[in-house]
Write a protein that holds these residues in place. Sequence first.
Motif, PDB file in Angstrom:
ATOM      1  N   THR A 117      -4.688  14.096  -3.013  1.00 54.57           N
ATOM      2  CA  THR A 117      -3.413  13.505  -2.646  1.00 54.57           C
ATOM      3  C   THR A 117      -2.279  14.510  -2.779  1.00 54.57           C
ATOM      4  N   ALA A 140      -0.003   7.526  -0.824  1.00 59.15           N
ATOM      5  CA  ALA A 140      -1.283   7.486  -1.543  1.00 59.15           C
ATOM      6  C   ALA A 140      -1.107   7.559  -3.050  1.00 59.15           C
ATOM      7  N   ARG A 191       2.569   2.467   3.423  1.00 58.90           N
ATOM      8  CA  ARG A 191       1.877   3.281   4.409  1.00 58.90           C
ATOM      9  C   ARG A 191       1.745   2.577   5.755  1.00 58.90           C
ATOM     10  N   PRO A 199      -4.485   4.381  -8.145  1.00 61.03           N
ATOM     11  CA  PRO A 199      -5.007   5.754  -8.111  1.00 61.03           C
ATOM     12  C   PRO A 199      -4.719   6.484  -9.418  1.00 61.03           C
ATOM     13  N   THR A 259      -2.351  -0.068  -4.539  1.00 63.75           N
ATOM     14  CA  THR A 259      -2.447  -0.985  -3.403  1.00 63.75           C
ATOM     15  C   THR A 259      -2.822  -2.373  -3.909  1.00 63.75           C
ATOM     16  N   ASP A 299       0.836  -1.205   0.000  1.00 67.55           N
ATOM     17  CA  ASP A 299       0.000   0.000   0.000  1.00 67.55           C
ATOM     18  C   ASP A 299       0.871   1.255   0.000  1.00 67.55           C
ATOM     19  N   ASN A 348      -7.940  11.959  -8.131  1.00 66.21           N
ATOM     20  CA  ASN A 348      -8.782  12.075  -6.940  1.00 66.21           C
ATOM     21  C   ASN A 348      -9.016  13.527  -6.551  1.00 66.21           C
ATOM     22  N   SER A 382       1.576  10.572   3.250  1.00 67.41           N
ATOM     23  CA  SER A 382       0.871  11.290   2.181  1.00 67.41           C
ATOM     24  C   SER A 382       1.358  10.838   0.810  1.00 67.41           C
TER      25      SER A 382
END
Length: 450
Positions: free
Chosen positions: A337, A277, A109, A330, A281, A106, A333, A274
């Motif tokens: 982010t 992100a 994180r 991602p 993931t 991920d 978004n 941060s």
Amino acid sequence: MNLKLIVLLVLCVVGSLSAQNKKWTLEECVAYAVEHNISIEQFELDLENAQIDYSDAVGGLLPNVNSSMSLSGNTGLSFDPTTNQPVTTTILTANGGVTSSLTLFDGLRNINRLNRAKMNEVANQYRLDDLKDDIRLNVANSYLQILSNKETLKVLNAQLSVTEQDLKRTKELVDAGVLPQGDLLEIEATSAGLEQQIVNTENLVLISRIGLAQLLQITDYENFDIADVDYEVPPSDILNSSAKEIFAEALTFRNDIKFSESNILLAKEDLKLSKGALYPTLAAFFNYNTRYSDQDGFDGSTGTFVPAESFTNQLWINDGISYGAQLNIPIFNGFSTRNSIKRSEINVKKAELQLEQDKLNLETDINQAYVDVKSFAKAYEAAQKTLEARQLAYDYSKERYEVGLMNAFDFSQAQSRVDNAAADLVRTKYDYIFRIKVLEFYFGLPLGLE
């Protein structure tokens, strides 16, 4: 009365008197304040929360496992979960399963959350220790203030005793016609002034005792008191070190500096979180499930109904597993982010600036404390010389007064100057002691006065 009851009552009375007559030392006051202060208790709870956060971060690295079970009954049209065939009857069904999932990647994180939780626990410990340092200084200051007020009260009482002797001697001389009545009135006014100063100083002693009791979270102000110790100025080599050397040493252990440094590390860990992100993931999952139905089965080859298997057999016959992996990438978004990363970068800079500000504040405090020690050392030395000179002048004035070569007003002024010099000596002595202890505290030395 029962003998045991008498003994118990005696022990209670003795215990009560002992508690009321307890005289607190500085070390006892400091230890008690650290143990019972409300702010410290609140910070200790924050530390416990930080430890729980660390446990959460460890759990984030482990797979989760959940189980589910259900039992239901239906009447009318429904579906048999074991055959997926519609039935119009009353049916009892059961379902159960176990599901597990694990995050494989991920953006690191979870690792960064673990590191942040570790650092947050350390930061809260530094914050707690820094508060304890502040409380120790406040207690020491309040303790020495009580001693200073008590010493001043002793000086004033001693001066009143001397004045009462002078008053008695003056009355005899007035009665003998050697001195005028006005001289007696002047000495009486001096005595009344000293009595007023004693009342004011007694109030200062009470107020300072209440202030220390409040620091210790003690509400029994009337029975709270400290040990009557006349501390002398302790020998100290602290001025053998320069202010820069003391500052350099303070940077190595001061908890407020350590707390600011740990806040920088926390901000950097938040920045890593941060940035995490931005990465995809990947998670894996596994599921085991089974089901039960009380409906009879149907054998198509023979065209007959087969009685339902037992509950245990159906759990094995109707079970199944599913497994797989899920990848999330991602793409867009709404700038959240990117903005989160920018905010984290700003927080890192703010934490770094706060550290520099805390260092400047510490250096300023140490320089001020260093100057204060030198200033109060000179003030204390000057106060000693002043008292000696005032006392000699008073003795000379007393000799002249007793033979009629000085009037009562000038004599009372000489005594007043002695009183002021004695009180000033007490005040500067305890101010000097406290400044020494503050500077030594910045150098890592304990606060004890023994």
